[in-house]
Design a protein around this motif. Structure first.
Motif, mmCIF file in Angstrom:
data_model
loop_
_atom_site.group_PDB
_atom_site.id
_atom_site.type_symbol
_atom_site.label_atom_id
_atom_site.label_comp_id
_atom_site.label_asym_id
_atom_site.label_seq_id
_atom_site.Cartn_x
_atom_site.Cartn_y
_atom_site.Cartn_z
ATOM 1 N N PHE A 179 41.643 -69.726 -3.740
ATOM 2 C CA PHE A 179 40.222 -70.103 -3.798
ATOM 3 C C PHE A 179 39.480 -69.361 -4.909
ATOM 4 C CE2 PHE A 179 41.684 -70.833 0.538
ATOM 5 C CZ PHE A 179 41.312 -72.143 0.715
ATOM 6 N N HIS A 180 40.185 -69.055 -6.006
ATOM 7 C CA HIS A 180 39.558 -68.237 -7.054
ATOM 8 C C HIS A 180 38.335 -68.918 -7.666
ATOM 9 C CE1 HIS A 180 41.093 -70.343 -10.714
ATOM 10 N NE2 HIS A 180 41.993 -70.776 -9.856
ATOM 11 N N GLU A 181 38.384 -70.240 -7.814
ATOM 12 C CA GLU A 181 37.225 -70.928 -8.411
ATOM 13 C C GLU A 181 36.003 -70.775 -7.517
ATOM 14 O OE1 GLU A 181 39.063 -74.689 -8.541
ATOM 15 O OE2 GLU A 181 39.786 -74.466 -10.598
ATOM 16 N N GLU A 182 36.185 -71.041 -6.229
ATOM 17 C CA GLU A 182 35.075 -70.969 -5.272
ATOM 18 C C GLU A 182 34.528 -69.538 -5.194
ATOM 19 O OE1 GLU A 182 37.959 -72.412 -4.788
ATOM 20 O OE2 GLU A 182 37.617 -74.463 -4.119
ATOM 21 N N ILE A 183 35.427 -68.550 -5.194
ATOM 22 C CA ILE A 183 34.999 -67.144 -5.078
ATOM 23 C C ILE A 183 34.218 -66.729 -6.330
ATOM 24 C CG2 ILE A 183 35.859 -64.757 -4.990
ATOM 25 C CD1 ILE A 183 38.174 -65.865 -3.241
ATOM 26 N N ASP A 184 34.724 -67.103 -7.508
ATOM 27 C CA ASP A 184 34.023 -66.741 -8.751
ATOM 28 C C ASP A 184 32.626 -67.349 -8.794
ATOM 29 O OD1 ASP A 184 36.033 -65.161 -9.650
ATOM 30 O OD2 ASP A 184 36.932 -66.638 -10.977
ATOM 31 N N HIS A 185 32.512 -68.587 -8.330
ATOM 32 C CA HIS A 185 31.183 -69.224 -8.303
ATOM 33 C C HIS A 185 30.270 -68.505 -7.311
ATOM 34 C CE1 HIS A 185 31.428 -72.516 -11.064
ATOM 35 N NE2 HIS A 185 32.591 -72.895 -10.588
ATOM 36 N N ALA A 186 30.830 -68.185 -6.123
ATOM 37 C CA ALA A 186 30.012 -67.551 -5.094
ATOM 38 C C ALA A 186 29.546 -66.156 -5.524
ATOM 39 C CB ALA A 186 30.804 -67.458 -3.789
ATOM 40 N N LEU A 187 30.395 -65.440 -6.274
ATOM 41 C CA LEU A 187 30.036 -64.080 -6.687
ATOM 42 C C LEU A 187 29.223 -64.054 -7.985
ATOM 43 C CD1 LEU A 187 33.348 -62.128 -5.887
ATOM 44 C CD2 LEU A 187 31.253 -62.243 -4.529
ATOM 45 N N GLY A 188 28.918 -65.239 -8.508
ATOM 46 C CA GLY A 188 28.050 -65.327 -9.685
ATOM 47 C C GLY A 188 28.747 -65.001 -11.004
ATOM 48 N N HIS A 189 30.079 -65.071 -11.030
ATOM 49 C CA HIS A 189 30.796 -64.824 -12.290
ATOM 50 C C HIS A 189 30.862 -66.065 -13.175
ATOM 51 C CE1 HIS A 189 31.810 -60.976 -10.789
ATOM 52 N NE2 HIS A 189 32.601 -61.415 -9.840
ATOM 53 N N GLU A 190 30.381 -67.169 -12.652
ATOM 54 C CA GLU A 190 30.442 -68.425 -13.393
ATOM 55 C C GLU A 190 29.019 -68.942 -13.592
ATOM 56 O OE1 GLU A 190 33.353 -70.227 -14.127
ATOM 57 O OE2 GLU A 190 34.676 -68.658 -13.356
ATOM 58 N N PRO A 191 28.739 -69.579 -14.723
ATOM 59 C CA PRO A 191 27.392 -70.118 -14.944
ATOM 60 C C PRO A 191 27.152 -71.368 -14.105
ATOM 61 C CG PRO A 191 28.849 -70.750 -16.724
ATOM 62 C CD PRO A 191 29.659 -69.871 -15.814
ATOM 63 N N GLU A 192 25.873 -71.746 -13.981
ATOM 64 C CA GLU A 192 25.567 -73.003 -13.285
ATOM 65 C C GLU A 192 26.069 -74.171 -14.115
ATOM 66 O OE1 GLU A 192 21.911 -73.829 -11.559
ATOM 67 O OE2 GLU A 192 21.607 -71.797 -10.818
ATOM 68 N N LEU A 193 26.608 -75.160 -13.446
ATOM 69 C CA LEU A 193 27.261 -76.253 -14.165
ATOM 70 C C LEU A 193 26.325 -77.445 -14.328
ATOM 71 C CD1 LEU A 193 30.584 -76.056 -12.151
ATOM 72 C CD2 LEU A 193 30.023 -74.910 -14.278
ATOM 73 N N PRO A 196 37.056 -60.913 -17.127
ATOM 74 C CA PRO A 196 37.990 -61.298 -16.065
ATOM 75 C C PRO A 196 38.661 -60.106 -15.378
ATOM 76 C CG PRO A 196 38.332 -62.649 -18.012
ATOM 77 C CD PRO A 196 37.357 -61.576 -18.401
ATOM 78 N N ALA A 197 38.880 -59.020 -16.123
ATOM 79 C CA ALA A 197 39.556 -57.863 -15.530
ATOM 80 C C ALA A 197 38.678 -57.148 -14.509
ATOM 81 C CB ALA A 197 39.970 -56.899 -16.621
ATOM 82 N N ARG A 198 37.345 -57.374 -14.577
ATOM 83 C CA ARG A 198 36.426 -56.668 -13.681
ATOM 84 C C ARG A 198 35.952 -57.536 -12.519
ATOM 85 N NH1 ARG A 198 33.550 -51.983 -16.181
ATOM 86 N NH2 ARG A 198 34.802 -51.452 -17.979
ATOM 87 N N THR A 199 36.441 -58.758 -12.415
ATOM 88 C CA THR A 199 36.069 -59.585 -11.264
ATOM 89 C C THR A 199 37.096 -59.372 -10.155
ATOM 90 O OG1 THR A 199 37.356 -61.461 -12.062
ATOM 91 C CG2 THR A 199 35.058 -61.356 -12.765
ATOM 92 N N LEU A 200 36.703 -59.718 -8.937
ATOM 93 C CA LEU A 200 37.622 -59.565 -7.795
ATOM 94 C C LEU A 200 38.893 -60.386 -8.020
ATOM 95 C CD1 LEU A 200 38.217 -58.672 -4.829
ATOM 96 C CD2 LEU A 200 37.118 -60.810 -4.121
ATOM 97 N N THR A 201 38.716 -61.650 -8.427
ATOM 98 C CA THR A 201 39.890 -62.513 -8.591
ATOM 99 C C THR A 201 40.732 -62.071 -9.791
ATOM 100 O OG1 THR A 201 38.526 -64.075 -9.805
ATOM 101 C CG2 THR A 201 38.896 -64.549 -7.482
ATOM 102 N N GLY A 202 40.065 -61.548 -10.842
ATOM 103 C CA GLY A 202 40.819 -61.048 -11.998
ATOM 104 C C GLY A 202 41.668 -59.852 -11.608
ATOM 105 N N PHE A 203 41.083 -58.959 -10.789
ATOM 106 C CA PHE A 203 41.803 -57.773 -10.303
ATOM 107 C C PHE A 203 43.015 -58.200 -9.458
ATOM 108 C CE2 PHE A 203 42.392 -54.785 -6.779
ATOM 109 C CZ PHE A 203 42.596 -53.595 -7.460
ATOM 110 N N LEU A 204 42.762 -59.149 -8.546
ATOM 111 C CA LEU A 204 43.839 -59.587 -7.658
ATOM 112 C C LEU A 204 44.931 -60.353 -8.427
ATOM 113 C CD1 LEU A 204 41.854 -60.712 -4.483
ATOM 114 C CD2 LEU A 204 43.209 -58.638 -4.802
ATOM 115 N N LEU A 205 44.508 -61.108 -9.454
ATOM 116 C CA LEU A 205 45.495 -61.846 -10.254
ATOM 117 C C LEU A 205 46.409 -60.876 -11.012
ATOM 118 C CD1 LEU A 205 46.590 -64.574 -11.261
ATOM 119 C CD2 LEU A 205 44.963 -64.441 -13.148
ATOM 120 N N GLU A 206 45.784 -59.812 -11.519
ATOM 121 C CA GLU A 206 46.595 -58.828 -12.252
ATOM 122 C C GLU A 206 47.589 -58.149 -11.307
ATOM 123 O OE1 GLU A 206 44.139 -56.477 -14.856
ATOM 124 O OE2 GLU A 206 45.897 -55.292 -15.408
#
Lengths: 385, 58
Positions: free
Chosen positions: A40-54, A128-138
């Protein structure tokens, strides 16, 4: 006990199943937990505000790509744009720019910036390295060890694959005694856990094989890219060494000219999604590299490469993507389950949790058996004494 | 159902599931639902079998 259950073939597979699973238990539990979040990385990134409004942008509203590239260079003089991309499904209306410190050619210290396609204005950025999903992906993909960590991941996948295949062999005599779907609840915790282990293992077998084989392939991703660059792309790099390089921040042929040349050279149904600027680890000091994807079916998950001269803006080369890179490229969606919308993500989550359960209860079955044997041995010693 | 028939069922379900997962990736959107159902088949059939066999001990 049947002959099969006492045969050497069975005992070898039982040993392989037990020890390959036990060795892989802890790392595999970590992979299952991080994998669940990454589905659910896309949903999490959007929820945590790491992604711009589309928002959607019509083609006629789109500003030249070079506008946003120039804005990055003007606003951040210490940085350079490594690549620019489109992601119409994930980030409609956005131009994605990967930037790095000015002297970097690699993507390791890269930042992701988003520009509005309609205005060319920079609207958001993400490290990306400082987001939750980036950390978990690494952690999931590289164990924080870079390419070496990828190979460790491949080793874990190999152990799990051995465990799955040997598990099928070990399962055969069990189903002669216990019917499919039977869970012996009234015969003690050990038999119930054994039934659950075998039953759930049979349910997730196909999914687990797919995720494990693709995980094994992904573990060789960086190595395969390196081999491709050194072998098939090697002669081109040697030719380029004799050519005059271009200024990678403002090549004579700008990104729009390169984009147009790449799109003109693309086959029918293929579209440029990423343009890598000159002088990076994936382009030469003289050329742009364009990545193209198909528009339907499996071609959406494959890519083609086009090389454009950054001085003249002409198409220089269309290298063939080797089979092993294609296989790794197809492995990614099959490993992360992000190609079928929410229903597939939920199926992936269910299968991951079921696999998580049988991994843990398999370890418990081994530990319980060992404990029982030890207490029997102690009791026998007590009797003989 | 016991023995070889169960092994055949388990392997068939696993193969169909793999086919569904790959089919969903390679096919066009029109077939997505069919392939998705195929990939979820082992869980559906397994759940059904567990329901039928509830309370049994062999």
């Amino acid at each position: 006990m049947s002959n099969y259950a006492t045969s050497r073939w069975f005992r070898v597979n039982l040993w392989l199943h037990r020890w390959s699973s036990l060795v892989a238990t802890i790392p595999f539990l970590i992979l299952c937990l991080t994998g669940t979040v990454l589905i659910f990385h896309e949903e999490i990134d959007h929820a945590l505000g790491h992604e711009p409004e589309l928002h959607e942008t019509l083609p006629e509203q789109q500003r030249p790509l070079a506008v946003a590239i120039d804005k990055v260079h003007a606003q951040f003089p210490g940085e350079r744009v490594l690549s620019t991309s489109f992601d119409p499904e994930g980030h409609p209306g956005m131009q994605l720019l990967v930037t790095a410190p000015r002297d970097n050619t690699g993507f390791d210290n890269a930042r992701l910036r988003f520009a509005d396609l309609a205005t060319g204005e920079l609207v958001a950025e993400s490290d990306p390295a400082r987001t939750l999903t980036g950390f978990l992906l690494e952690l999931h993909a590289q164990w924080f060890l870079g390419p070496v960590g990828e190979l460790i991941g491949a080793l874990i996948a190999l152990l799990v694959l051995i465990s799955l295949v040997s598990g099928m062999v070990v399962y055969a005599p069990y189903v002669k005694r216990v019917a499919f779907g039977v869970l012996r609840r009234s015969r003690g915790p050990r038999l119930l856990q054994l039934d659950l282990h075998n039953f759930i293992g049979a349910l997730v077998l196909g999914w687990a094989l797919v995720v494990t084989v693709t995980g094994l392939a992904l573990g060789f991703g960086t190595l395969a890219l390196g081999i491709w660059q050194m072998t098939e792309l090697g002669p081109m790099r040697e030719q380029v060494a004799a050519m005059q390089p271009v200024d990678s921040r403002s090549p004579p042929a700008d990104a729009d000219a390169a984009f147009a040349a790449a799109q003109a050279g693309a086959g029918e149904g293929w579209n440029v999604v990423t343009l890598i600027l000159p002088d990076t680890e994936f382009s030469t000091p003289r050329h742009y590299t364009a990545l193209l994807v198909g528009s339907e079916g499996v071609e959406e998950r494959l890519f083609r490469v086009v090389v454009i001269d950054a001085r003249t803006g002409e198409l220089t080369l269309v290298p063939q993507v080797p089979w092993y890179i294609m296989a790794i490229s197809l492995s990614e969606p099959l490993h992360f389950g992000d190609y079928g919308g929410l229903p597939l993500k939920l199926l992936w989550t269910a299968c991951t949790w079921l696999t998580l359960f049988i991994t843990a209860n398999g370890a418990w079955l081994w530990w319980d058996r060992r404990r029982r044997r030890t207490s029997k041995a102690v009791a026998a010693e007590g009797v003989s004494a | 159902m016991k023995g070889r028939r169960t092994m055949r069922l388990v392997l068939t379900l696993a193969l169909l599931s793999v086919g569904g997962l790959i089919g969903m990736l390679v096919a066009t959107n029109d077939w997505d639902l069919a392939y998705f159902l195929l990939s979820a088949l082992p869980i559906v059939v397994g759940g059904w079998c567990a329901w039928l066999m509830r309370g049994k001990t062999r």
